[in-house]
Design a protein around this motif. Structure first.
Motif, short mmCIF file in Angstrom:
data_model
loop_
_atom_site.label_atom_id
_atom_site.label_comp_id
_atom_site.label_asym_id
_atom_site.label_seq_id
_atom_site.Cartn_x
_atom_site.Cartn_y
_atom_site.Cartn_z
N GLY A 1 0.81 -1.21 0.00
CA GLY A 1 0.00 0.00 0.00
C GLY A 1 0.85 1.26 0.00
N VAL A 2 1.92 1.25 0.80
CA VAL A 2 2.82 2.40 0.84
C VAL A 2 3.52 2.59 -0.50
N LEU A 3 4.05 1.50 -1.07
CA LEU A 3 4.78 1.61 -2.33
C LEU A 3 3.87 2.06 -3.46
N MET A 4 2.64 1.56 -3.48
CA MET A 4 1.70 2.00 -4.52
C MET A 4 1.34 3.47 -4.34
N THR A 5 1.31 3.93 -3.08
CA THR A 5 1.08 5.35 -2.84
C THR A 5 2.20 6.19 -3.43
N PHE A 6 3.44 5.75 -3.23
CA PHE A 6 4.57 6.48 -3.81
C PHE A 6 4.48 6.51 -5.34
N ASN A 7 4.12 5.37 -5.94
CA ASN A 7 3.98 5.35 -7.40
C ASN A 7 2.87 6.28 -7.86
N GLY A 8 1.76 6.27 -7.14
CA GLY A 8 0.66 7.15 -7.50
C GLY A 8 1.02 8.62 -7.38
N MET A 9 1.80 8.97 -6.36
CA MET A 9 2.25 10.35 -6.21
C MET A 9 3.13 10.77 -7.39
N GLU A 10 3.95 9.85 -7.89
CA GLU A 10 4.78 10.16 -9.06
C GLU A 10 3.90 10.48 -10.27
N TYR A 11 2.84 9.73 -10.47
CA TYR A 11 1.94 10.00 -11.59
C TYR A 11 1.19 11.32 -11.38
N LEU A 12 0.84 11.62 -10.14
CA LEU A 12 0.15 12.87 -9.84
C LEU A 12 1.04 14.07 -10.16
N ARG A 13 2.32 13.96 -9.88
CA ARG A 13 3.25 15.08 -10.11
C ARG A 13 3.22 15.56 -11.56
N GLU A 14 2.94 14.64 -12.49
CA GLU A 14 2.96 14.98 -13.92
C GLU A 14 1.82 15.90 -14.31
N HIS A 15 0.79 15.98 -13.46
CA HIS A 15 -0.43 16.68 -13.86
C HIS A 15 -0.87 17.72 -12.83
N VAL A 16 0.10 18.40 -12.26
CA VAL A 16 -0.17 19.53 -11.37
C VAL A 16 0.70 20.70 -11.81
N SER B 1 3.52 23.69 -11.85
CA SER B 1 4.96 23.57 -11.61
C SER B 1 5.37 24.03 -10.21
N ASP B 2 4.54 24.82 -9.51
CA ASP B 2 4.90 25.26 -8.16
C ASP B 2 4.61 24.21 -7.11
N VAL B 3 3.93 23.13 -7.47
CA VAL B 3 3.56 22.09 -6.50
C VAL B 3 4.78 21.25 -6.16
N ARG B 4 4.92 20.93 -4.89
CA ARG B 4 5.98 20.04 -4.41
C ARG B 4 5.32 18.90 -3.62
N ILE B 5 5.64 17.67 -3.98
CA ILE B 5 5.14 16.49 -3.27
C ILE B 5 6.35 15.64 -2.92
N HIS B 6 6.59 15.44 -1.63
CA HIS B 6 7.76 14.65 -1.25
C HIS B 6 7.46 13.88 0.02
N GLY B 7 7.99 12.65 0.10
CA GLY B 7 7.68 11.81 1.24
C GLY B 7 8.79 10.84 1.58
N ILE B 8 8.64 10.19 2.73
CA ILE B 8 9.57 9.15 3.16
C ILE B 8 8.77 7.99 3.75
N ILE B 9 9.35 6.79 3.69
CA ILE B 9 8.78 5.64 4.37
C ILE B 9 9.31 5.62 5.80
N THR B 10 8.41 5.63 6.75
CA THR B 10 8.81 5.63 8.16
C THR B 10 8.70 4.25 8.80
N ASP B 11 7.96 3.35 8.16
CA ASP B 11 7.82 1.98 8.65
C ASP B 11 7.57 1.09 7.45
N GLY B 12 8.53 0.17 7.19
CA GLY B 12 8.40 -0.72 6.04
C GLY B 12 8.25 -2.17 6.41
#
Length: 396
Positions: free
Chosen positions: A194-209, A211-222
Motif C-alpha cells: 500500500g505504501v509503495l503503490m502510494t509512492f507510485n501514484g504520487m509520481e503520476y500525480l506530479r505529472e499533472h499539477v 509547476s509550483d507544487v511540491r510532493i515529497h515523502g519518506i517511508i517511516t515503517d516498512g
C-alpha cells in the motif's frame, strides 16, 4: 527624533553577551518543545534587563513572552524568535542566531531615553522544525494584538522573504495481514504494498499539477523482516503549492492516491494530518524598511527575494498582523540549510556578524515605525489590501 546611532551603539555594547548566548545555544542544541535550557537562558537575560516574562504560553512549556512597556498606548512591536535544533544535526538552520539578534534589538530599544510610548514584546516560538509552536499560539490569539511582527533568519544572502509555499503534512498508516513470506504468502496482505503503490501514484500525480507544487515523502515503517509480510507500514508526505485554494485541490487528489492504493492492495489506510501552514502574506512597505536598514548597516550580499522557497510557520502570523523576516547572509551563496555547513557557520565569525547585523536591522526598522504614525498606517493599509486579495483568491 529617535537616533539610530544611539541604538547601534547600545547594540554594540551588548555584543559579547549576544555572541555568548548564540554560542551557548549552538553548544546545547535542543529539539522542538524541549528547549528548556534555551528558554531559561534567554528569559533570564530579558528579565535582567527589565522585561516582564511569561512562560508556558498556549500550553507549550517552552513558549514565552517578554514585555517592556514605555508610557501608555502606542504601537505594540512583536519580535519573534525560534531556538529549536534539528534531530541528529544540531543548529543546521541557524536558529541559535535568532534569539541573540532579537534580544539585541529589544534590549537596545528599551534603553533609548527618547523612545515614544510603545510596547516591545519578545515572543519565543518553539518547535518550528516539527510541531510549530506558532500554530497553537496563533489559535489562542498571542499575535493578534501586535501592530507589526518581525523576525530574522540566517541565510546564504541578505534578503526579505517573498512568497512561501502553503503546505499540508500527512502520515499514511497502512494495515495489512502478517504471514510467512515464503511458506504462506497467499495468506498475507502487505501493508508495504500500500505504501509503495502510494509512492507510485504520487509520481503520476506530479505529472499533472502546476509547476509550483511540491510532493515529497519518506517511508517511516516498512515492516520488521524480509520474510514476514508486513502487517503495518507507514509514510509521511508534504504537499505544497503557492496558494491555499489550489493546494487544497492537490491535497484531495493526493489523499485519493492513498485511498486508491489501499483499495488496490486490500489494505486499510489511516490518514493522519500532521500540520497545515498558509503561504506567507507580504507587506511590501515593511519588507522595504528591512532592506533599507540592512543597507544602512552594510549587510553582506543583499539580493532580491529568493525565487525558490519552502514553507514557514511565520506565515500564520503574517495572516493576522503585518509581518516580515530579514534573512541575513552568513554562509556562501548557494549553501543549502539543514546541512553540516550551516551548523559550522552558525558558530563562527560570520554567524556572530549576522547576529549584530540582524539586531541593528530589526531595531532600526522598529525606530522607523515608532517615529512615523503615517508609515504604520501605510503598512496596515497594505496589509489589509493584501489580505483582501488572499481572501478572494480563486483557482488559477
Amino acid at each position: 527624533m529617535i537616533s539610530k546611532e544611539d541604538l547601534f551603539y547600545k547594540i554594540g555594547s551588548l555584543e559579547q553577551e549576544l555572541i555568548e548566548l548564540g554560542a551557548f545555544l549552538h553548544a546545547n542544541p535542543e529539539l522542538g518543545n524541549e528547549e528548556f535550557q534555551a528558554v531559561d537562558r534567554i528569559t533570564t537575560i530579558l528579565q535582567n534587563n527589565g522585561f516582564l516574562v511569561e512562560k508556558g504560553l498556549a500550553s507549550l512549556e517552552t513558549a514565552f513572552r517578554a514585555t517592556y512597556t514605555v508610557g501608555t498606548g502606542g504601537p505594540v512591536i512583536g519580535l519573534l524568535c525560534e531556538y529549536d535544533a534539528l534531530q541528529d544535526l544540531g543548529h543546521g538552520c541557524g536558529h541559535n542566531l535568532q534569539s541573540p539578534s532579537v534580544l539585541g534589538a529589544a534590549i537596545a530599544l528599551s534603553q533609548l531615553e527618547d523612545l515614544p510610548a510603545c510596547t516591545i514584546e519578545v515572543l519565543g516560538t518553539p518547535a518550528e522544525e516539527t510541531t510549530s509552536g506558532k500554530i497553537p499560539m496563533a489559535q489562542q490569539g498571542y499575535f493578534d494584538h501586535l501592530d507589526i511582527a518581525l523576525m530574522m533568519h540566517g541565510g546564504d544572502r541578505t534578503t526579505v522573504d517573498g512568497r512561501s509555499l502553503a503546505v499540508d503534512n500527512f502520515e499514511f498508516v497502512f494495515e495489512g495481514k502478517a504471514s510467512h513470506a515464503a511458506v504462506a504468502p497467499e495468506k498475507g496482505i502487505s501493508a508495504l504494498d500500500g505504501v509503495l503503490m502510494t509512492f507510485n501514484g504520487m509520481e503520476y500525480l506530479r505529472e499533472h499539477v502546476r509547476s509550483d507544487v511540491r510532493i515529497h515523502g519518506i517511508i517511516t515503517d516498512g515492516g520488521i523482516a524480509a520474510n514476514i509480510v508486513p502487517e503495518r507500514a507507514a509514510a509521511k508526505f508534504s504537499i505544497r503549492a503557492i496558494n491555499r485554494p489550489y493546494l487544497d485541490t492537490v491535497v484531495e487528489r493526493a489523499l485519493n492516491v492513498a485511498r486508491g492504493a489501499a483499495l488496490a492492495t486490500g489494505t486499510k489506510v489511516h490518514i493522519n494530518p500532521i500540520k497545515s501552514l498558509e503561504s506567507k502574506l507580504n507587506v511590501q512597505a515593511l519588507n522595504d524598511l528591512l532592506l533599507n536598514n540592512a543597507e544602512l548597516v552594510k549587510a553582506k550580499n543583499i539580493t532580491p527575494p529568493r525565487e525558490q522557497t519552502g514553507s514557514t510557520d511565520f506565515s500564520i502570523v503574517t495572516h493576522r498582523v503585518p509581518g516580515a523576516c530579514i534573512r541575513v547572509a552568513f554562509v556562501p551563496q548557494g549553501t543549502p540549510n539543514h546541512t553540516k555547513e550551516w551548523v559550522k557557520a552558525s558558530n563562527s565569525k560570520e554567524g556572530n556578524e549576522a547576529i549584530m547585523t540582524a539586531a541593528k536591522t530589526m531595531g532600526a526598522t522598529c525606530i522607523d515605525v515608532l517615529s512615523s504614525p503615517e508609515l504604520l498606517k501605510e503598512i496596515k493599509a497594505q496589509f489589509s489590501a493584501e489580505k483582501e486579495v488572499q481572501n478572494n483568491l480563486v483557482l488559477q
